[in-house]
Design a protein around this motif. Sequence first.
Motif, short mmCIF file in Angstrom:
data_model
loop_
_atom_site.label_atom_id
_atom_site.label_comp_id
_atom_site.label_asym_id
_atom_site.label_seq_id
_atom_site.Cartn_x
_atom_site.Cartn_y
_atom_site.Cartn_z
N ILE A 2 -27.74 18.86 -32.00
CA ILE A 2 -26.92 19.62 -31.06
C ILE A 2 -26.04 20.59 -31.87
O ILE A 2 -25.39 20.17 -32.83
N GLN A 98 -23.75 18.12 -20.24
CA GLN A 98 -24.07 17.00 -21.14
C GLN A 98 -25.54 16.63 -21.06
O GLN A 98 -26.16 16.30 -22.07
N ASP A 99 -26.13 16.70 -19.85
CA ASP A 99 -27.57 16.43 -19.73
C ASP A 99 -28.37 17.45 -20.55
O ASP A 99 -29.33 17.12 -21.21
N ALA A 101 -27.31 19.06 -23.20
CA ALA A 101 -27.09 18.81 -24.63
C ALA A 101 -27.91 17.62 -25.13
O ALA A 101 -28.39 17.62 -26.27
N ARG A 102 -28.07 16.62 -24.23
CA ARG A 102 -28.71 15.37 -24.67
C ARG A 102 -30.22 15.37 -24.55
O ARG A 102 -30.84 14.33 -24.69
N GLN A 103 -30.84 16.49 -24.22
CA GLN A 103 -32.30 16.46 -24.07
C GLN A 103 -32.95 16.18 -25.43
O GLN A 103 -32.37 16.47 -26.49
N GLY A 106 -32.59 18.06 -28.91
CA GLY A 106 -31.30 18.71 -29.01
C GLY A 106 -31.24 20.06 -28.32
O GLY A 106 -32.16 20.45 -27.60
N ALA A 119 -19.66 18.16 -26.22
CA ALA A 119 -20.50 17.52 -27.24
C ALA A 119 -19.69 17.26 -28.50
O ALA A 119 -19.94 17.86 -29.56
#
Length: 203
Positions: A2, A98-99, A101-103, A106, A119
């Motif tokens: 990220i 946030q979803d 960012a969290r894939q 990254g 993040a």
Amino acid sequence: MIIAVDGPAASGKGTIARALAAHYHLPHLDTGLLYRAVGVSTARAGLNPDDAAEAAASINLDDALLADPELRSEAAGALASRVSKHPAVRAALLSYQQDFARQPGGAVLDGRDIGTVIAPKAEAKLFVTAAPEVRAKRRHLEDSHADYAAILADIRARDARDSSRSAAPLRQAEDADLLDTSDLTIAAAVQRAIALVEARIRR
Ligand code: CDP
């Protein structure tokens, strides 16, 4: 990985974030667009962007709205800055960001509070800035019909509003690298950004 890219208006953060995404083959989210969409839908509904409940009631992240060219206007930027001070608006946009960012693999996100709130554990964080006069000149080159003095005044007002609000103010995260683009060409700024990310990855 990220990568968080934060900074004030016209600092070059969007260009740098897009270039980093291309370089590392990561998806990119311009989070300012989300606040612009909320600002524009509040105004279109005839509601008050300075009222937390009215702004929060106008949250709409349709793909069609996010692709609307009107979101790119200075007026939309000013509306975004007004709705973004409300904690209820910020909270409603949190999980979307946030979803993203969290894939898996990254992502690169740019905005005001990516390294501080969205993040905080990002592997690399850049805080991109430039002198207000330089940023106003850049905006003026993009739209020569606009008045330079008015653009500079708007940038200063937006900086003050974004930095002084209590909800997720614009500030450099303690573990972010500062990148001042005042005297850098786009190519040089991108090169420097990649070097800073590389140094973080190696640590
Ligand atoms: O690059 P520019 O500042 O013109 O626009 P932007 O990044 O699209 O942001 C527009 C406004 O949205 C900013 O002035 C902030 O008030 C707000 N914003 C925010 O509060 N948090 C973010 N993560 C992104 C934008």
